[in-house]
Structures are given as C-alpha cells and as structure tokens.
Design an enzyme around this catalytic site. Structure first.
Site, PDB file in Angstrom:
ATOM      1  CD  GLU A  99    -156.325 -26.722  26.593  1.00 29.27           C
ATOM      2  OE1 GLU A  99    -155.404 -26.910  25.796  1.00 29.27           O
ATOM      3  OE2 GLU A  99    -157.129 -27.626  26.915  1.00 29.27           O
TER       4      GLU A  99
HETATM    5  C1  LIG Z   1    -154.103 -18.674  19.365  1.00 26.28           C
HETATM    6  C2  LIG Z   1    -154.797 -20.010  19.400  1.00 26.28           C
HETATM    7  C3  LIG Z   1    -154.100 -21.133  19.817  1.00 26.28           C
HETATM    8  C4  LIG Z   1    -154.716 -22.388  19.798  1.00 26.28           C
HETATM    9  N1  LIG Z   1    -153.987 -23.507  20.134  1.00 26.28           N
HETATM   10  C5  LIG Z   1    -154.532 -24.738  19.915  1.00 26.28           C
HETATM   11  C6  LIG Z   1    -153.742 -25.917  20.070  1.00 26.28           C
HETATM   12  O1  LIG Z   1    -152.564 -25.869  20.434  1.00 26.28           O
HETATM   13  N2  LIG Z   1    -154.311 -27.130  19.768  1.00 26.28           N
HETATM   14  C7  LIG Z   1    -155.603 -27.244  19.359  1.00 26.28           C
HETATM   15  O2  LIG Z   1    -156.044 -28.361  19.103  1.00 26.28           O
HETATM   16  N3  LIG Z   1    -156.389 -26.132  19.228  1.00 26.28           N
HETATM   17  C8  LIG Z   1    -155.881 -24.889  19.485  1.00 26.28           C
HETATM   18  N4  LIG Z   1    -156.650 -23.764  19.320  1.00 26.28           N
HETATM   19  C9  LIG Z   1    -158.039 -23.923  18.919  1.00 26.28           C
HETATM   20  C10 LIG Z   1    -159.016 -23.617  20.059  1.00 26.28           C
HETATM   21  O3  LIG Z   1    -158.958 -24.630  21.030  1.00 26.28           O
HETATM   22  C11 LIG Z   1    -160.407 -23.458  19.426  1.00 26.28           C
HETATM   23  O4  LIG Z   1    -160.379 -22.234  18.701  1.00 26.28           O
HETATM   24  C12 LIG Z   1    -161.501 -23.466  20.454  1.00 26.28           C
HETATM   25  O5  LIG Z   1    -161.659 -24.727  21.036  1.00 26.28           O
HETATM   26  C13 LIG Z   1    -162.862 -23.023  19.877  1.00 26.28           C
HETATM   27  O6  LIG Z   1    -163.146 -23.688  18.690  1.00 26.28           O
HETATM   28  P1  LIG Z   1    -163.590 -22.848  17.405  1.00 26.28           P
HETATM   29  O7  LIG Z   1    -162.584 -21.774  17.206  1.00 26.28           O
HETATM   30  O8  LIG Z   1    -163.824 -23.776  16.288  1.00 26.28           O
HETATM   31  O9  LIG Z   1    -164.925 -22.141  17.844  1.00 26.28           O
HETATM   32  P2  LIG Z   1    -166.396 -22.802  17.725  1.00 26.28           P
HETATM   33  O10 LIG Z   1    -166.364 -24.193  18.221  1.00 26.28           O
HETATM   34  O11 LIG Z   1    -166.923 -22.553  16.381  1.00 26.28           O
HETATM   35  O12 LIG Z   1    -167.213 -21.932  18.794  1.00 26.28           O
HETATM   36  C14 LIG Z   1    -167.811 -20.669  18.469  1.00 26.28           C
HETATM   37  C15 LIG Z   1    -168.788 -20.309  19.601  1.00 26.28           C
HETATM   38  O13 LIG Z   1    -169.823 -21.319  19.700  1.00 26.28           O
HETATM   39  C16 LIG Z   1    -169.886 -21.807  21.031  1.00 26.28           C
HETATM   40  N5  LIG Z   1    -170.245 -23.234  21.009  1.00 26.28           N
HETATM   41  C17 LIG Z   1    -169.763 -24.184  20.179  1.00 26.28           C
HETATM   42  N6  LIG Z   1    -170.293 -25.382  20.499  1.00 26.28           N
HETATM   43  C18 LIG Z   1    -171.099 -25.189  21.551  1.00 26.28           C
HETATM   44  C19 LIG Z   1    -171.920 -26.044  22.350  1.00 26.28           C
HETATM   45  N7  LIG Z   1    -171.995 -27.350  22.129  1.00 26.28           N
HETATM   46  N8  LIG Z   1    -172.616 -25.490  23.368  1.00 26.28           N
HETATM   47  C20 LIG Z   1    -172.553 -24.172  23.618  1.00 26.28           C
HETATM   48  N9  LIG Z   1    -171.799 -23.323  22.908  1.00 26.28           N
HETATM   49  C21 LIG Z   1    -171.081 -23.815  21.884  1.00 26.28           C
HETATM   50  C22 LIG Z   1    -168.497 -21.555  21.609  1.00 26.28           C
HETATM   51  O14 LIG Z   1    -168.515 -21.491  23.034  1.00 26.28           O
HETATM   52  C23 LIG Z   1    -168.126 -20.230  20.975  1.00 26.28           C
HETATM   53  O15 LIG Z   1    -168.694 -19.208  21.712  1.00 26.28           O
HETATM   54  C24 LIG Z   1    -156.072 -22.505  19.391  1.00 26.28           C
HETATM   55  C25 LIG Z   1    -156.775 -21.354  19.022  1.00 26.28           C
HETATM   56  C26 LIG Z   1    -156.153 -20.126  19.015  1.00 26.28           C
HETATM   57  C27 LIG Z   1    -156.935 -18.915  18.575  1.00 26.28           C
END
Ligand SMILES: Cc1cc2nc3c(=O)[nH]c(=O)nc-3n(C[C@H](O)[C@H](O)[C@H](O)COP(=O)(O)OP(=O)(O)OC[C@H]3O[C@@H](n4cnc5c(N)ncnc54)[C@H](O)[C@@H]3O)c2cc1C
Length: 577
Positions: A425
């Site tokens: 989220e």
């Molecule tokens: C168990 C689980 C269930 C999930 N369920 C769903 C679901 O039902 N539907 C769905 O759509 N997704 C789902 N997700 C995905 C989840 O929402 C994402 O993993 C999350 O939004 C982070 O994206 P990412 O993993 O690509 O991390 P990244 O976006 O790669 O982030 C990595 C780091 O970089 C930081 N970062 C990235 N961009 C910025 C910025 N602009 N400014 C500052 N910091 C930044 C982040 O805060 C984080 O610390 C789920 C994930 C998990 C693990």
C-alpha cells in the site's frame, strides 16, 4: 495465549479521544449510536476470537499453495470467509443502496483491527473486498455496480487490486499492461501483474480483479492510466476469462495469503471511471486501504503485546524487588518494555481512529476541512501504525527471550507477518513523501489547522499538566518545523520526510494520551501510561524534528560509490599504511 479483542480500549478511544460522537451526530450516520456500535464491535470481537484467531497458526503452517494453476488456501479459510460474508462484514461500510450496512469507516477500522490481530493473512481478503466495493461505488457505472456490488458484498466474489508490475512498484506510472477497446464497449487486457494479494482462491465463485492498464493512445506516466474490472470468469457463462496464475510467492511471512503473479492474456474487462483517470479512481481504494493497512499493524501489535504479557506473567527468572511480581514483570526493564508497548499501541490506535473519524466527517458533511484533515492523517496512520506493529512485535520477542525465536510459540510469526505492512500500500517511505509533498501542497493549511487543535487541547484546563505543557512545547516545535519544511523544495524535504512523519505521530500520540489521562481524572492506569509516554516517547519529537528540518544536505554527497565502504576509503591505506 489466545487473542482477546480489545473491546474496552476501542470504546474508550472512540469516545474520549477520537471524537466519534460527532460522527453519530450527523444525519448520515445517525444509526451508528453508541449502543449499536458497541453491539457490532462485541460481535466482531467474538468472531475474531472464535473464528479467525484459530486460523493464525494454521495459515503459517499450511501455506497457500499452487497446484497447476489452482490456488489452494489453508484449511479453514473457506469456512471463515463464509461466516464473515454471511454476517454482512464485507459490506459494513458499503452504502445501503448497494446492499451494505452504511456504517462509518471508524467502525470498520475498529473491526478490521481486531480481525487483523486475530489472523492477518486471512483479513487481507475482507479488506480488499471493502476497498473494491468503495472504489466501485464511487467510480463505476450503473451496470458494473449492479453486476459486482451485490456479489462482492455477499462474498460470492472476492476482490484484488492490481497495480504492481516488475518495473512498476512505487512508480505506478511505469506500468505497461495494455487495454484495447472492443466494439462492444469492453476492453481486452494484456500484461503481467506481480505480488497480487489473494490473487486467486479455491472457494469463491469468481475473483473480481481491479486492474490498472493503459489505453493505446494514453499519455505517458501516471496521467495515462485507466482502471478496469476484470473478473476471473465470465459472469454469465462462468467460462475462464484469460487470467492465469503464473506463480505464488514464497514469503517471509503471511503464508496463508496467496500472493500471486497473474498473467492477463486478452482478458475481457470493463472500464471503471474515466479514460486515463484510473489512478484517481484507484486512490479511493488506496486511501481506504492505507488506513486499513495501518490498523493491520496495530492489530498485530496488540496481539504480540498480549502474548508477551501472558508469557511475562508466567515466567520467573531471578529475584524481583520486594512488593513486585515474582515473574519477570517485576524486573524494571521488562516492565519498561511492556509499558512502552502498551503506550505505543494506544497512541497508534488513537491516531488511526482519529483518521477514520475525519474520513467519516468528510463523507457526512462534505466539508473540505475534514477531507484535508483525513488526507493529512492517512499517511501518518499508515506508517506509524505499521511501524508500531513492527517495533512492538520486536519488543514482544525480547520480552519472551529464546521462546520467541523458536517457531512453536508463534511470537516470531507476528514479526514475520507484520513486516510487509510497512511495504505494501505504498512503502512507509512513500507515505512520508506523500506527507511532505501532496499533503503540504495546500501551503500547510491542513497541517496548521491540526496544530491549532493540538495547541488548544494542550492549553485547555485539566489534569496532567506536565504532559499538557510538554505537548504545547512539542506542538510549537512541530509548527516551526512545518514552516521550515514549507520554505524548502520537495527534494530537500525528502531527506527529513520520514522523521517529520514520525515527529507528527509523536505529537499526536501525546495529545491522545493527554485526552486519556484527563478522561480518567488524572489517576489510574491510563494516566500512568500517559506519564510513560511523556517521559520516554514524547521527547523523541525533538531529535526527529531536528532531523526533519535538516533536509538532505548531509546525504546529498553520499552517492552509491561513496556509500560503498571500499570505494569510499580507497587510497586511505590499509592496516600497514
Ligand atoms: C506480500 C505482498 C503483497 C502485496 N500485495 C499487492 C497487491 O495486492 N496489489 C499490488 O498491486 N501490489 C501488491 N504488493 C506490491 C507492493 O505494493 C509493492 O511491493 C510496494 O508498493 C513497493 O514497490 P516495490 O516492491 O517495487 O519497491 P520499490 O518501488 O522498488 O521501492 C524500493 C525502495 O525505494 C523507495 N522509493 C521508491 N520510489 C521512491 C520515491 N519516489 N521517493 C522516495 N523513495 C522511493 C521505497 O520507499 C523503498 O524504500 C504486495 C507486495 C508484497 C510483498
């Protein structure tokens, strides 16, 4: 120790801290009287204790699994889903016109916290259904509403939200899933989504996927995203609709929740809301879901605290001071941990329910001030609620010593499960960026209005004058930091954003404890807890706000090479130099 729903604390926070009376006083929520709400929470507590809590360990031990393309959920999940759905819990906050109960979000937040505390891996399913119902109520056309809402509310269909793709996580605007318009007004959806919670199951007749995708002529980035409802099966014929489960994630925790990779292979979908307006529509669901995830963290914190308390009351080690418990609770350091945990859970719960009250008041009155307050508080409620879940679960392990580290006790599961709430989220980092970016974009109007209220609360006559004085000083400091933040650009704010958010939570938590102590007349366990908060937790606002105001100057020069210890010290010689 079995989970016990914290009914008395919820009733206390609603009445004395969150100002729920104002919600009940609106014509829209007139039926949510104190008696009705109490009855609903009592029943939710019973369900949490008797139906969901027994699934907590089952889900961890018997994870969701994939057999070919069929997802099998843990034993007992199907029966629990039926009981939750038949009880009307999925439509708790849905409009009566759609078949829901039309209750305030505050009641839903309390119910969700208890159910999450009992079994988080299960509770994600009902939370997703609630969020999707809200998004469709606001944005779908009559036909789609008539198709999906009764089925979602009855639990015949489960729900998912599909944003994430391999290259599009926090940056939702990078998604590439395509939506091609068809002559009959439907769309063909093609692409791959990852990490989709409850992406499939083996007990509902259909799964309603809300999917973000791009139209052929869409502008680049977040402005070119549209929202589609894509059922797993054709609602008329029941035939498969081109959505395949490619895989199920093996995760650190939340083993009972099927987290799926989904392939959309020309699946038929229908647009929800306007072309290229998908992110706005999804935000309806996401704001609800962000508060929902915040209370997930609090639910787990409560459950972990209960277990730690029960363990500590039984465990005897060494000799404790005369007049104290003979158990380890008699040791000051263990007492410190338990007191801090209880104080934090109370503060986080109060902030979450205040956020819910602001959301309800915005819905009931249409007043922009309430909407702005809800917007300001939502990232704080999400990040602080989930950080509290993580920290309290960690402390609960410390209280239980080695017994917490072996899997048989279930203590480690709380920590493993809750960690993801700080990530999904929108990571807590993204929540902090939201607070210093979008939520200060009104020139700080919502923030200053909230600070006015905090300062007025501190200045009001009453007991707990020590805390009142400290809260007044902390609020003034937060006001000054907010002004400093507003004087810098968003890039610089990013370096202090997380600390700024936590600084807000510290001050809001202080106000919540002050209200509790006053409601108790200044003597009793809540007043003792307020004093713990004043001495041990509220002071943290000062270093946090200093860090917030410092921005990113100190880290600006630390690029990837400089952060790599070997590169950074190259040329400085080795041991012999
Ligand atoms: C168990 C689980 C269930 C999930 N369920 C769903 C679901 O039902 N539907 C769905 O759509 N997704 C789902 N997700 C995905 C989840 O929402 C994402 O993993 C999350 O939004 C982070 O994206 P990412 O993993 O690509 O991390 P990244 O976006 O790669 O982030 C990595 C780091 O970089 C930081 N970062 C990235 N961009 C910025 C910025 N602009 N400014 C500052 N910091 C930044 C982040 O805060 C984080 O610390 C789920 C994930 C998990 C693990």
């Amino acid at each position: 120790m079995p989970y016990r729903a914290p009914l008395a604390d919820h009733a206390f926070v609603m009445r004395h801290v969150a100002g729920f009376e104002a919600v009940s006083a609106t014509p829209r929520f007139a039926e949510a009287t104190a008696e009705t709400v109490q009855a609903i929470l009592t029943e939710a507590g019973r369900l949490s204790e008797d139906v969901l809590a027994p699934l907590q360990r089952v889900g961890d031990r018997h994870p969701a699994r994939l057999d070919g393309e069929t997802v099998h959920t843990p034993p007992g999940f199907a029966e629990a889903w039926r009981e939750i759905a038949d009880g009307g819990w999925l439509g708790l906050a849905a409009a009566p016109a759609s078949g829901g109960l039309g209750l305030p979000m505050t009641v839903a937040a309390s119910v969700n916290e208890m159910m999450a505390g009992a079994c988080l891996a299960f509770q994600i399913g009902p939370l997703l259904a609630q969020g999707q119902i809200e998004a469709l109520e606001h944005h779908a056309d009559d036909r789609l509403r008539a198709l999906a809402l009764p089925r979602l509310i009855s639990g015949a269909w489960s729900a998912t939200m599909n944003l994430t793709e391999p290259q599009a996580g926090s940056d939702v605007g990078a998604l590439t899933t395509r939506a091609e318009p068809m002559p009959d007004g439907s769309f063909r959806i093609t692409g791959q989504k990852i990490y989709i919670s409850w992406g499939d199951n083996d007990f509902t007749e259909n799964v309603s996927h809300l999917v973000l995708a791009r139209l052929p002529d869409a502008p680049k980035g977040a402005r070119g995203i549209s929202l589609f409802l894509v059922p797993k099966r054709d609602p008329d014929s029941g035939a498969a609709n081109g959505v395949r489960v490619l895989g199920l994630e093996e995760k650190l925790g939340l083993h009972g929740s099927p987290t799926c990779t989904l392939a959309y292979e020309g699946a038929t979908g229908w647009m929800v809301g306007e072309a290229n307006g998908g992110l706005r529509a999804m935000f309806t669901m996401m704001n609800n879901a962000r508060l929902g995830v915040g209370v997930q963290g609090i639910g787990i914190a409560e459950a972990a605290l209960q277990q730690a308390l029960a363990h500590a009351a039984e465990r005897v080690q060494g000799t404790t001071p005369p007049g104290r418990e003979a158990s380890i609770i008699g040791h000051a350091d263990v007492r410190r941990m338990l007191a801090v945990m209880r104080a934090e859970v109370f503060a986080a719960r109060a902030i979450a329910l205040q956020t819910a009250v602001a959301t309800d008041m915005a819905a009931a009155t249409g007043a922009a001030e309430w909407a702005a307050r809800a917007g300001l508080l939502t990232p704080i409620a999400k990040a602080f609620g989930t950080d509290t879940g993580t920290q309290v679960s960690g402390l609960a392990m410390q209280v239980q010593g080695g017994a917490a580290y072996v899997e048989g006790t279930g203590a480690a599961q709380f920590l493993r499960d809750v960690l993801v709430t700080t990530i999904y989220e929108g990571t807590n980092g993204i929540q902090a960026m939201d607070l210093v970016g979008r939520k200060l974009a009104d020139g700080g109007q919502a923030a200053f209005a909230a600070l006015d209220a905090l300062e007025a609360a501190a200045a009001a006559p009453g007991v707990a004058t020590g805390l009142a004085g400290d809260l007044a000083a902390a609020s003034r400091r937060l006001r000054a930091t907010t002004e400093e933040m507003l004087a810098t650009d968003v890039v610089a704010r990013g370096g202090g954003a997380a600390a700024y958010l936590r600084g807000w939570a510290r001050v809001l938590g202080g106000a919540a404890h002050l209200a509790a102590a006053r409601a108790e007349g200044g003597a009793g366990p809540r007043s003792l807890l307020a004093e713990v908060y004043r001495r041990r937790l509220l002071p943290e606002h000062a270093p946090l706000l200093s860090e917030a105001a410092a921005g990113e100057e100190d880290i600006a020069g630390l690029d990837a090479a400089a952060l790599c210890a070997d590169d950074a010290t190259a040329g400085n010689g080795g041991l012999a130099a």
